[in-house]
Design a protein around this motif. Structure first.
Motif, PDB file in Angstrom:
ATOM      1  N   ALA A  46     -12.754   5.973   7.382  1.00  0.00           N
ATOM      2  CA  ALA A  46     -12.136   5.531   6.136  1.00  0.00           C
ATOM      3  C   ALA A  46     -12.904   6.007   4.921  1.00  0.00           C
ATOM      4  CB  ALA A  46     -12.017   4.006   6.120  1.00  0.00           C
ATOM      5  N   ASN A 148      -5.519   2.846   0.037  1.00  0.00           N
ATOM      6  CA  ASN A 148      -5.678   2.479   1.450  1.00  0.00           C
ATOM      7  C   ASN A 148      -4.970   1.145   1.698  1.00  0.00           C
ATOM      8  OD1 ASN A 148      -8.039   1.742  -0.281  1.00  0.00           O
ATOM      9  ND2 ASN A 148      -8.638   0.510   1.483  1.00  0.00           N
ATOM     10  N   ALA A 150      -3.338  -1.810   3.511  1.00  0.00           N
ATOM     11  CA  ALA A 150      -3.501  -2.543   4.771  1.00  0.00           C
ATOM     12  C   ALA A 150      -2.288  -3.422   5.031  1.00  0.00           C
ATOM     13  CB  ALA A 150      -4.767  -3.402   4.724  1.00  0.00           C
ATOM     14  N   SER A 267      -6.078  -6.251  10.104  1.00  0.00           N
ATOM     15  CA  SER A 267      -5.265  -5.211   9.492  1.00  0.00           C
ATOM     16  C   SER A 267      -5.532  -3.913  10.251  1.00  0.00           C
ATOM     17  CB  SER A 267      -5.649  -5.026   8.022  1.00  0.00           C
ATOM     18  OG  SER A 267      -6.881  -4.327   7.911  1.00  0.00           O
ATOM     19  N   GLN A 268      -4.891  -2.829   9.833  1.00  0.00           N
ATOM     20  CA  GLN A 268      -5.148  -1.574  10.525  1.00  0.00           C
ATOM     21  C   GLN A 268      -6.485  -0.975  10.137  1.00  0.00           C
ATOM     22  OE1 GLN A 268      -2.948  -1.911   8.140  1.00  0.00           O
ATOM     23  NE2 GLN A 268      -2.933  -0.127   6.820  1.00  0.00           N
ATOM     24  N   ASP A 269      -7.233  -1.655   9.274  1.00  0.00           N
ATOM     25  CA  ASP A 269      -8.608  -1.239   9.006  1.00  0.00           C
ATOM     26  C   ASP A 269      -9.436  -1.254  10.299  1.00  0.00           C
ATOM     27  OD1 ASP A 269     -10.941  -0.643   7.381  1.00  0.00           O
ATOM     28  OD2 ASP A 269     -11.524  -2.723   7.679  1.00  0.00           O
ATOM     29  N   GLY A 301      -5.843  -4.395   1.482  1.00  0.00           N
ATOM     30  CA  GLY A 301      -6.446  -3.082   1.373  1.00  0.00           C
ATOM     31  C   GLY A 301      -7.046  -2.840   0.008  1.00  0.00           C
ATOM     32  N   SER A 335      -3.807   8.287   6.213  1.00  0.00           N
ATOM     33  CA  SER A 335      -3.196   7.433   7.226  1.00  0.00           C
ATOM     34  C   SER A 335      -3.486   7.959   8.629  1.00  0.00           C
ATOM     35  CB  SER A 335      -1.690   7.339   7.005  1.00  0.00           C
ATOM     36  OG  SER A 335      -1.071   6.587   8.023  1.00  0.00           O
ATOM     37  N   THR A 338      -7.217   7.393   9.571  1.00  0.00           N
ATOM     38  CA  THR A 338      -7.815   6.049   9.492  1.00  0.00           C
ATOM     39  C   THR A 338      -6.952   4.928  10.039  1.00  0.00           C
ATOM     40  OG1 THR A 338      -6.925   5.568   7.277  1.00  0.00           O
ATOM     41  CG2 THR A 338      -9.022   6.782   7.393  1.00  0.00           C
ATOM     42  N   TYR A 340      -4.668   3.475   8.134  1.00  0.00           N
ATOM     43  CA  TYR A 340      -4.050   2.830   6.977  1.00  0.00           C
ATOM     44  C   TYR A 340      -2.623   3.355   6.825  1.00  0.00           C
ATOM     45  CZ  TYR A 340      -8.279   0.511   5.291  1.00  0.00           C
ATOM     46  OH  TYR A 340      -9.362  -0.321   5.169  1.00  0.00           O
TER      47      TYR A 340
END
Length: 421
Positions: A46, A148, A150, A267-269, A301, A335, A338, A340
């Motif tokens: 990220a 970014n 989320a 989250s997709q983090d 995010g 995306s 990472t 996101y």
């Protein structure tokens, strides 16, 4: 964090002593190019991908050179931005979480980007979701643009689900509560909760509850829906089916990737960490469950802002870099690298077949359900009171109704003081 930011903003002038510590690279012309500095947060892919995008920008034109500098966590970055603003020596462009947007904008730390957005070199936001287009709007200006993005993501242990007789991830919050009981074993909790309250916003909103109105005229941390959700979570903690791991142990993500919890709400983090570090099981992703009002998800995010300390002669260069970062090609690359969200349709088109990966599909299927409301995150007064109630109820077994009543009163007093400034 909220109280810290409030205090620091109120004493901005006293932080000038940090000028020599926080001075960045020279902002002079470099070989005839306008030199600007970008401060970022996030580590791993990220962060590395942001540095890569800055390098791509430098290679794509000959008038501007950007230096990308890592500044620690979102909290670290926010504190450094306050000090840098006081010292009038800091970045031109910065990554920024949602927590600080409102106070930073009202305190004059950020530049209103509307003139740039609507100017001849503006950014087309016609295919952005409403939640993203409105995200940084305050008092008629736009001070922050999403980067970014989320979205809520449920991660689960496939083998644990098979063992518990669960054929698929829970579709509703009631199913989730039932599932975590079935998934709990002696050495594994059904659910590891983040110590961050952000995942609870989606739970509360989808069940018809509210924490505050967008204009903060009615704070309702003790909404009956909130009370009922906390009572259920507290019962699950008492049963050992839900845990709230502390940072010293690695938090909820470490509990999941090491097999000590069968589900995490994140989250997709966490995307890269989950799929590269999980040990002894197959990690899977799903959307957050729906509530009685359907799927209603909290946005999260970080985004991009321009600092008011940026002199007029560098602002066009700063905007050129922001515009480059938000182009569909860069959002799509970020995306794919990472996890996101590629939040615009044009960025998703650039991603092409990558979106066929079920993991990316889950993330992007969540976008239509993102609610256009950053109000809780944008008010430290409310978020801090809610976070404290979360800790007391789930870690100290405090009475739910009394604790939420006290939190509501505290938040109302703090927001009234905040709005009066």
């Amino acid at each position: 964090m909220g109280r810290t930011i409030t205090k620091l903003l109120g004493t901005l002038a006293l932080l000038c002593t940090f000028a020599c510590v926080l001075s960045t690279c020279s902002q002079q012309e470099a070989d005839g190019k306008t030199a600007i500095t970008y401060w970022r947060t996030l580590s791993g892919a990220a962060g590395d991908t942001q540095d890569k995008i800055a390098a791509q920008f430098n290679a794509a034109q000959s008038d501007i050179v950007v230096k990308s500098e890592y500044q620690g966590t979102y909290s670290d970055l926010a504190t450094k931005l306050i000090a840098a603003t006081a010292a009038k020596s800091g970045p031109d462009v910065t990554q920024l979480g949602t927590f600080e947007i409102r106070q930073f904008a009202k305190s004059g730390v950020l530049v209103d980007l509307m003139p740039y957005l609507s100017g001849p070199n503006g950014t087309d936001r016609s295919d952005w979701p409403e939640s993203m287009a409105q995200a940084g709007a305050i008092d008629g200006g736009t001070y922050w643009l999403p980067f970014n993005v989320a979205v809520p993501t449920l991660y689960y242990n496939e083998e644990a689900f098979v063992e518990a007789g669960l054929a698929e991830p829970p579709a509703t919050w009631r199913e989730l509560f039932e599932a975590v009981r079935k998934l709990t074993k002696k050495d594994r909790a059904g659910l590891a909760l983040w110590s961050n309250t952000w995942p609870l916003f989606s739970m509360i909103w989808s069940e018809g509850g509210e924490l505050t109105t967008r204009d903060y005229s009615n704070v309702t941390l003790n909404d009956p829906v909130v009370v009922n959700i906390f009572k259920e979570l507290q019962r699950l903690v008492q049963e050992g089916a839900v845990v709230v791991p502390d940072k010293a142990s690695g938090g909820h993500r470490a509990a999941f990737v090491n097999g000590r919890a069968a589900i995490v709400l994140d989250s997709q983090d966490a995307f890269s960490e989950v799929f590269t570090q999980s040990k002894g099981f197959t990690p899977c992703v799903a959307n957050y469950p729906a509530g009685s009002k359907g799927k209603v998800y909290a946005p999260g995010g970080g985004g991009i802002a321009m600092l008011s300390i940026t002199p007029p002669e560098r602002r066009d260069a700063a905007w050129a870099f922001i515009r480059f970062m938000l182009a569909p090609e860069q959002i799509a690359e970020y995306s794919s690298q990472t996890g996101y969200a590629a939040f615009s349709k044009s960025a998703q088109a650039v991603m092409g077949d990558t979106l066929n990966d079920p993991r990316f599909r889950v993330i992007h299927d969540a976008l239509p359900h993102i609610r256009a409301d950053f109000s809780v995150n944008m008010s430290p007064a409310i978020r801090s009171a809610f976070d404290e109630a979360f800790q007391r109820i789930l870690l100290q077994n405090a009475d739910v109704e009394q604790t939420l009543d006290a939190a509501d009163a505290k938040a109302e007093a703090a927001i009234n003081a905040e709005l009066a400034r």
